[in-house]
Design a protein around this motif. Structure first.
Motif, mmCIF file in Angstrom:
data_model
loop_
_atom_site.group_PDB
_atom_site.id
_atom_site.type_symbol
_atom_site.label_atom_id
_atom_site.label_comp_id
_atom_site.label_asym_id
_atom_site.label_seq_id
_atom_site.Cartn_x
_atom_site.Cartn_y
_atom_site.Cartn_z
ATOM 1 N N MET A 312 52.494 28.176 22.782
ATOM 2 C CA MET A 312 53.065 27.350 23.845
ATOM 3 C C MET A 312 52.420 27.652 25.201
ATOM 4 S SD MET A 312 57.122 27.394 22.776
ATOM 5 C CE MET A 312 57.559 26.206 24.070
ATOM 6 N N GLY A 313 51.110 27.854 25.176
ATOM 7 C CA GLY A 313 50.360 28.093 26.397
ATOM 8 C C GLY A 313 50.464 29.497 26.952
ATOM 9 N N ILE A 314 51.126 30.405 26.211
ATOM 10 C CA ILE A 314 51.322 31.779 26.670
ATOM 11 C C ILE A 314 50.513 32.730 25.784
ATOM 12 C CG2 ILE A 314 52.998 33.634 27.043
ATOM 13 C CD1 ILE A 314 55.133 31.486 27.410
ATOM 14 N N LEU A 315 49.812 33.679 26.399
ATOM 15 C CA LEU A 315 49.107 34.699 25.644
ATOM 16 C C LEU A 315 50.092 35.790 25.261
ATOM 17 C CD1 LEU A 315 46.463 35.917 24.559
ATOM 18 C CD2 LEU A 315 46.156 37.019 26.797
ATOM 19 N N ILE A 316 50.269 35.979 23.967
ATOM 20 C CA ILE A 316 51.249 36.938 23.470
ATOM 21 C C ILE A 316 50.593 38.312 23.344
ATOM 22 C CG2 ILE A 316 52.823 37.490 21.579
ATOM 23 C CD1 ILE A 316 52.840 34.537 20.880
#
Length: 519
Positions: A312-316
């Motif tokens: 969702m566009g977030i770097l985990i």
């Protein structure tokens, strides 16, 4: 008049279900775990990115740190309750962990080794202490112990969740100094909670309690000396990881020989059978933990470099992925406890060997599916995150069937005077497995110095597949041997005896369940 009386009756019924002190230990478990979870998930990343170590050296230090942590639980079982009370050794361990975190916060490899040594001087000894403090709240055949450990295990994983979350956040911002200082603060909270509940955590039926006042003073000096000497010894071992690992394997083999000897010398047949069951289950658990301990080593680097971690566009952060494990444990621990209680009330006994075989099968499948995911990698070599998600869920469910159940198993199978030793040896098994994980991680990394997934995927795929199918085979073998091991544990006999003795109190349990539902 009636309302206070009803409240008192409910509290009394609650005490019939769980003894005083269990709630305090649950809270202490949360905060005492936080700093270890930070190091467990971040050490190899901090060593490679923060201190610019090569993969082999970083893996060796991480592997030795984890192996020593679990291996030292054996020493904790020996020192605790003998030279220091469990609560005193636990408090001393928290102080040592605070010092360790402060040293590690200095960005220098020498400070790192001294900090890890001081931290291990605490964490390596105090886990056995808190497990023994939980165990001593119950009688040997009291099945409530299993529920208490499941709840406590959930508390530990709440601490892991917090540690993984903040560890990932500070890792993405490369703010390692602040991360380790915050970890030290978590240890201070655990120490404060221990002092606040000091009277509730007193030792019961230990050599230290039975000793005279003068003997206790002498024992305290010996215990303190052991802890201080241990920190200096650990510093040397972390400098020479190959020797450290060989030493652990040799001592592990010697302890296995000792437990076998003690089993043979047990005066009664039931005690001998229980100890043989303990030995069989401990050996089978090595396979599970050898795969499980890949998470902070080879699997961590695989996730960091070979998995598409954008969601969702977030770097985990890699640490956040490990929170899949903590969520499953936090939610699954109490649910499994309720399910076991529900089944036993209906006469259905879930044996320990069955749970162990199921754990091996689940973690085997968890690793066996990773090569499938790698085969569907993108053109750049990145594996889809969903494969890792499913793998971690399977690992976590398997952990529920072997780790907290294993702690309860020691209380059930160990003779009273050997309980601390056997609890320590049970934890030592994970340390031995971590040495194997260290070697498997280096095999998975391969001979190439490249971090490009197009070059490293093949090595990871081969290693994960080999380990996964080996665990599946071991789980199937243990499943076949369930009738033999179950007879040794004598679980059915203990359950029948408890059912007879508790039959007059069944009405109280029903009333408590009704009160709880009504509330």
């Amino acid at each position: 008049m009636n309302q206070p009386l009803a409240r008192k009756t409910f509290i009394q019924k609650y005490k019939d279900v769980m003894p005083t002190g269990a709630g305090a230990l649950f809270l202490i478990q949360i905060f005492s775990t936080l700093s270890f979870s930070v190091l467990y998930s971040t050490l190899i990343l901090y060593a490679t990115k923060g201190l610019n170590m090569n993969d082999t050296l970083a893996t060796s230090i991480t592997g030795s740190f984890i192996a020593l942590n679990y291996f030292l639980h054996l020493l904790g079982g020996y020192v605790g309750g003998r030279y220091l009370s469990y609560r005193s050794l636990f408090g001393l361990g928290m102080v040592s962990q605070v010092l360790g975190c402060l040293l590690i916060s200095v960005p220098d490899s020498n400070y790192l080794l001294w900090g890890l040594a001081a931290f291990l001087g605490g964490s390596g000894l105090n886990v056995t202490c808190i497990n023994c403090m939980v165990t001593q709240l119950f009688e040997p055949d009291d099945k409530r112990r299993e529920s208490a450990f499941l709840w406590n295990y959930s508390g530990m994983n709440i601490g892991f969740f917090i540690g993984f979350t903040i560890g990932g956040y500070f890792h993405l911002h490369q703010a390692y100094r602040e991360l380790f200082l915050l970890s030290a603060f978590g240890n201070l909270i655990a120490l404060a909670l221990t002092f606040y509940n000091w009277k509730l955590l007193k030792d019961r039926d230990t050599p230290f309690v039975d000793a005279s006042r003068q003997e206790q003073k002498n024992f305290r000096l010996i215990g303190l000396g052991i802890v201080i000497a241990l920190v200096f010894a650990l510093r040397g071992l972390l400098q020479h990881t190959a020797f450290c690992n060989q030493l652990i394997l040799i001592i592990g083999a010697a302890m296995l020989a000792l437990i076998i000897t003690l089993a043979i010398k047990q005066p009664g047949k039931p005690e001998r059978h229980k100890m043989w069951a303990y030995i069989i289950l401990a050996l089978s658990s090595v396979i599970f933990w050898a795969l499980y301990q890949l998470a902070p080593m080879g699997l961590n680097l695989f996730i960091e470099r070979n998995v598409d971690r954008h969601f969702m566009g977030i770097l985990i952060a890699p640490q956040w992925i490990q929170n899949i494990n903590t969520v499953v444990i936090i939610l699954g621990g109490p649910l499994l406890s309720i399910a076991f209680t529900h089944l036993r009330e209906r006469g259905i006994n879930i044996s320990i060997p069955f749970q162990f075989s199921l754990a091996l099968l689940l973690i085997g499948i968890a690793f066996a599916i990773l090569p499938v995911g790698i085969s569907f990698a993108s053109a750049q070599g990145y594996t889809n995150f969903n494969w890792v998600l499913v793998s971690y869920i399977l690992q976590s469910v398997g952990e529920l069937f072997i780790s907290p159940i294993g702690y309860a198993m020691v209380g059930q199978l160990a003779p009273l005077r050997l309980r601390g030793l056997m609890m320590g040896m049970w934890m030592m098994v994970t340390g031995i497995a971590a040495i194997l994980s260290d070697q498997f991680s280096k095999i998975a990394l391969g001979s190439t110095e490249s971090t490009n997934p197009l070059f490293t995927n093949a090595s990871y795929s081969h290693t994960f597949g080999m380990l996964g199918w080996s665990a599946i085979a071991a789980g199937a073998l243990l499943f076949i041997l369930i009738p033999v091991v179950a007879r040794l544990t004598q679980e059915r006999k203990a359950a029948n005896m408890k059912e007879v003795t508790e039959e007059p109190r069944s009405d109280i349990k029903e009333e408590l369940a009704n009160d709880t539902l009504g509330a």
